[in-house]
Design a protein around this motif. Structure first.
Motif, short mmCIF file in Angstrom:
data_model
loop_
_atom_site.label_atom_id
_atom_site.label_comp_id
_atom_site.label_asym_id
_atom_site.label_seq_id
_atom_site.Cartn_x
_atom_site.Cartn_y
_atom_site.Cartn_z
N TRP A 199 0.83 -1.21 0.00
CA TRP A 199 0.00 0.00 0.00
C TRP A 199 0.87 1.25 0.00
N ALA A 200 2.02 1.19 0.63
CA ALA A 200 2.89 2.36 0.70
C ALA A 200 3.66 2.58 -0.60
N LYS A 201 4.12 1.49 -1.24
CA LYS A 201 5.01 1.61 -2.39
C LYS A 201 4.36 1.28 -3.73
N HIS A 202 3.27 0.54 -3.72
CA HIS A 202 2.62 0.12 -4.97
C HIS A 202 1.11 0.33 -4.87
N HIS A 203 0.75 1.51 -4.41
CA HIS A 203 -0.66 1.79 -4.13
C HIS A 203 -1.53 1.68 -5.38
N GLU A 204 -1.07 2.24 -6.50
CA GLU A 204 -1.89 2.24 -7.70
C GLU A 204 -2.14 0.83 -8.23
N GLU A 205 -1.09 0.00 -8.24
CA GLU A 205 -1.26 -1.37 -8.70
C GLU A 205 -2.22 -2.14 -7.79
N LEU A 206 -2.10 -1.90 -6.48
CA LEU A 206 -2.98 -2.59 -5.54
C LEU A 206 -4.42 -2.10 -5.69
N ARG A 207 -4.57 -0.82 -5.98
CA ARG A 207 -5.91 -0.27 -6.18
C ARG A 207 -6.57 -0.88 -7.41
N ARG A 208 -5.79 -1.03 -8.50
CA ARG A 208 -6.35 -1.65 -9.70
C ARG A 208 -6.70 -3.12 -9.45
N LEU A 209 -5.85 -3.80 -8.67
CA LEU A 209 -6.14 -5.18 -8.33
C LEU A 209 -7.45 -5.29 -7.56
N SER A 210 -7.69 -4.34 -6.67
CA SER A 210 -8.89 -4.37 -5.82
C SER A 210 -10.18 -4.27 -6.62
N GLN A 211 -10.08 -3.79 -7.87
CA GLN A 211 -11.26 -3.70 -8.73
C GLN A 211 -11.66 -5.07 -9.27
N ARG A 212 -10.72 -6.04 -9.18
CA ARG A 212 -10.98 -7.38 -9.71
C ARG A 212 -11.12 -8.43 -8.60
N GLN A 213 -10.36 -8.24 -7.51
CA GLN A 213 -10.42 -9.21 -6.41
C GLN A 213 -9.94 -8.56 -5.12
#
Length: 284
Positions: A199-213
């Motif tokens: 969440w601190a270093k790869h927030h955008e990638e994790l946010r996009r992932l959260s849209q799928r799972q």
């Protein structure tokens, strides 16, 4: 260690002339943190991660608040729901908040590069396990300026007293880092540390992932792979979760599974080099 009611413990500490502190895991308790911050000036609280090498995580890190009134309505949701594992309470001498802050900042980062990690002192479960493991004569180096602590552990409130409160240097081999940890707890700590990092270093990638799972479920799956493959080194685990996250939409590595009879380190190095090759950073 004894059991008690936290409000009774606070009343007792105030009668002894001590100052009360709330050690709060602000990442999981943002509402409580904001409520406690609003009327306070800078001398009434401290943000532990600030002024440290991990200051970029300060907003998600623990805070220490001075508490004047055990009946403060802002404390009620925390005291009524200790199973949220929001942190713990401590008593200190008047004016010792800076000393307590220094104490825990010196004990935050454990290990040596590249195998460094954060010690979650603000987690009441971590505190409780350490106090259950340490002999009483080792408590001063662990608790530092804290005179007494009150924390939720094992379904009840517990109290532990420090026989010699004060400022102590960090020992060469801290006993609280040698506390036995169950497999389930070790996995939970690994999950928490990696989740915070992502969440601190790869927030955008994790946010996009959260849209799928669900990101937490996804991370649990990746850590399960690391466990199956014998990838116990933090560098190996970090490579796995970051690469899998950044490749969630278009995978570079087609087969992550180990070859038959392949040792964990050889498996890791093969995939690490393959990822570098496809990223144009090396050769196979």
């Amino acid at each position: 260690m004894t059991t008690t009611c936290p409000r009774q413990w606070m009343d007792d500490q105030l009668r002894l002339g001590q100052t009360l502190c709330l050690i709060l895991d602000s990442e999981g308790e943002l509402v409580a943190r904001q409520a406690l911050l609003s009327p306070h000036d800078l001398e009434r609280y401290s943000c532990i991660y600030s002024q440290t090498p991990i200051s970029d995580l300060a907003n998600a890190g623990p805070f220490i608040f001075l508490i004047d009134n055990p009946g403060d309505a802002r404390l009620k949701p925390l005291l009524d729901e200790p199973e949220r594992n929001w942190g713990w309470l401590a008593s200190i001498r008047h004016g010792d908040l800076p000393a307590l802050t220094r104490h825990w900042r010196e004990r935050l980062i454990i290990g040596t590069r590249p195998h460094r990690a954060l010690y979650r002192f603000h987690d009441n479960r971590v505190l409780g396990r350490a106090l259950a493991h340490l002999p009483e004569e080792a408590r001063p180096e662990y608790l530092g300026p804290a005179i007494s602590v009150c924390y939720w552990q094992g379904g009840q409130w517990n109290v532990a007293h420090n026989p010699a409160p004060g400022e102590y240097p960090l020992p060469a081999d801290p006993g609280w880092l040698n506390v036995p940890v169950s497999d389930d707890r070790a996995m939970a700590i690994l999950h928490s540390n990696n989740y915070r990092y992502l969440w601190a270093k790869h927030h955008e990638e994790l946010r996009r992932l959260s849209q799928r799972q669900d990101p937490s479920t996804w991370l649990t799956e990746q850590l399960s792979y690391a466990q199956q493959w014998g990838w116990t080194d933090p560098e190996q685990v970090r490579f796995l979760v970051i690469r899998k996250l950044t490749e969630a939409e278009a995978s570079i590595i087609n087969n992550w599974a180990p070859h038959e009879g392949e040792a964990p380190q050889v498996h890791y190095e093969r995939l690490f080099n393959e990822a570098k090759f496809w990223a144009g950073e090396g050769s196979l």
